[in-house]
Design a protein around this motif. Structure first.
Motif, short mmCIF file in Angstrom:
data_model
loop_
_atom_site.label_atom_id
_atom_site.label_comp_id
_atom_site.label_asym_id
_atom_site.label_seq_id
_atom_site.Cartn_x
_atom_site.Cartn_y
_atom_site.Cartn_z
N TYR A 72 0.78 -44.76 -19.90
CA TYR A 72 2.21 -44.97 -19.73
C TYR A 72 2.69 -44.34 -18.42
CZ TYR A 72 7.20 -44.99 -20.58
OH TYR A 72 8.54 -45.21 -20.47
N ALA A 73 3.42 -45.13 -17.63
CA ALA A 73 3.98 -44.70 -16.34
C ALA A 73 2.92 -44.10 -15.42
CB ALA A 73 5.13 -43.71 -16.55
N GLU A 74 1.67 -44.53 -15.61
CA GLU A 74 0.53 -44.06 -14.82
C GLU A 74 0.35 -42.55 -14.87
OE1 GLU A 74 1.15 -45.87 -10.97
OE2 GLU A 74 0.45 -47.81 -11.72
N VAL A 75 0.72 -41.96 -16.00
CA VAL A 75 0.57 -40.52 -16.17
C VAL A 75 -0.90 -40.12 -16.12
CG1 VAL A 75 0.82 -38.62 -17.83
CG2 VAL A 75 2.74 -40.15 -17.39
N ILE A 76 -1.75 -40.82 -16.88
CA ILE A 76 -3.17 -40.46 -16.92
C ILE A 76 -3.85 -40.71 -15.57
CG2 ILE A 76 -5.40 -40.91 -18.05
CD1 ILE A 76 -3.29 -39.52 -19.85
N SER A 77 -3.64 -41.89 -15.01
CA SER A 77 -4.28 -42.20 -13.73
C SER A 77 -3.74 -41.33 -12.59
CB SER A 77 -4.14 -43.69 -13.39
OG SER A 77 -2.78 -44.06 -13.31
N GLY A 78 -2.56 -40.73 -12.81
CA GLY A 78 -1.98 -39.83 -11.81
C GLY A 78 -2.35 -38.37 -12.01
N GLY A 79 -3.30 -38.11 -12.90
CA GLY A 79 -3.78 -36.75 -13.09
C GLY A 79 -3.12 -36.00 -14.24
N GLY A 80 -2.29 -36.69 -15.02
CA GLY A 80 -1.64 -36.06 -16.16
C GLY A 80 -2.49 -36.14 -17.42
N LYS A 81 -1.86 -35.90 -18.55
CA LYS A 81 -2.59 -35.86 -19.82
C LYS A 81 -1.65 -36.19 -20.97
CE LYS A 81 -1.65 -30.96 -19.92
NZ LYS A 81 -2.18 -29.66 -19.62
N ILE A 82 -2.24 -36.43 -22.11
CA ILE A 82 -1.48 -36.57 -23.35
C ILE A 82 -1.75 -35.31 -24.17
CG2 ILE A 82 -1.14 -37.88 -25.47
CD1 ILE A 82 -2.21 -40.35 -23.96
N VAL A 83 -0.67 -34.68 -24.61
CA VAL A 83 -0.79 -33.51 -25.47
C VAL A 83 -0.40 -33.94 -26.88
CG1 VAL A 83 -0.04 -31.14 -25.91
CG2 VAL A 83 -0.23 -31.97 -23.55
N ILE A 84 -1.27 -33.66 -27.84
CA ILE A 84 -1.01 -34.02 -29.23
C ILE A 84 -0.52 -32.78 -29.96
CG2 ILE A 84 -2.01 -34.76 -31.43
CD1 ILE A 84 -3.37 -35.98 -28.14
N TYR A 85 0.63 -32.93 -30.59
CA TYR A 85 1.23 -31.86 -31.38
C TYR A 85 1.09 -32.22 -32.85
CZ TYR A 85 3.39 -30.13 -27.10
OH TYR A 85 3.60 -29.64 -25.83
N ARG A 86 0.77 -31.23 -33.65
CA ARG A 86 0.57 -31.46 -35.09
C ARG A 86 1.37 -30.42 -35.88
NH1 ARG A 86 -5.32 -32.62 -35.98
NH2 ARG A 86 -4.60 -34.65 -35.27
N LYS A 87 1.89 -30.83 -37.01
CA LYS A 87 2.65 -29.94 -37.87
C LYS A 87 1.75 -28.81 -38.33
CE LYS A 87 6.64 -29.99 -40.32
NZ LYS A 87 7.95 -29.98 -39.76
N SER A 88 2.18 -27.57 -38.12
CA SER A 88 1.33 -26.43 -38.46
C SER A 88 1.22 -26.20 -39.95
CB SER A 88 1.85 -25.15 -37.77
OG SER A 88 3.17 -24.90 -38.14
N ASN A 89 2.26 -26.54 -40.70
CA ASN A 89 2.23 -26.42 -42.15
C ASN A 89 2.70 -27.72 -42.77
OD1 ASN A 89 1.42 -23.70 -42.28
ND2 ASN A 89 3.49 -23.05 -41.79
N PRO A 90 1.79 -28.74 -42.86
CA PRO A 90 2.23 -30.02 -43.42
C PRO A 90 2.70 -29.84 -44.86
CG PRO A 90 -0.11 -30.07 -42.80
CD PRO A 90 0.40 -28.71 -42.50
N GLU A 91 3.71 -30.61 -45.22
CA GLU A 91 4.27 -30.50 -46.57
C GLU A 91 3.66 -31.51 -47.50
OE1 GLU A 91 8.53 -30.30 -46.42
OE2 GLU A 91 8.42 -29.24 -44.53
#
Length: 91
Positions: A72-91
């Protein structure tokens, strides 16, 4: 904001193959090379995210295969990354 509702970063990636471990309710944030958040999406099922391709009201919400917006928006090809966030205490 994600931290305040119990989400913590659990993975960073630039590779589509590493996204196979996505879980429903994960939040993906595209960050450019400077670490600025550029885009976000919400995982609803393995490999699929709830997404909006822009900020205007006219842009529709959609369910899309994560691989279709990996760079998306050439973030990866421009040297960026995807950060995955996860619920620390899933309900």
């Amino acid at each position: 904001m994600l931290d305040s509702i119990g989400y913590i970063p659990c993975m960073e990636t630039q590779e589509a193959s590493e996204l196979d471990s996505l879980q429903p309710s994960d939040v993906l944030v595209w960050k450019n090379q400077a670490g600025e958040g550029i885009h976000a999406a919400y995982c609803i099922a393995s490999g699929f995210v709830f997404n909006k391709m822009g900020q205007s009201w006219e842009q529709p919400w959609s369910v899309i295969d994560i691989k279709e917006i990996l760079d998306y928006a050439e973030v990866i090809s421009g040297g960026g990354k995807i950060v995955i966030y996860r619920k620390s205490n899933p309900e």
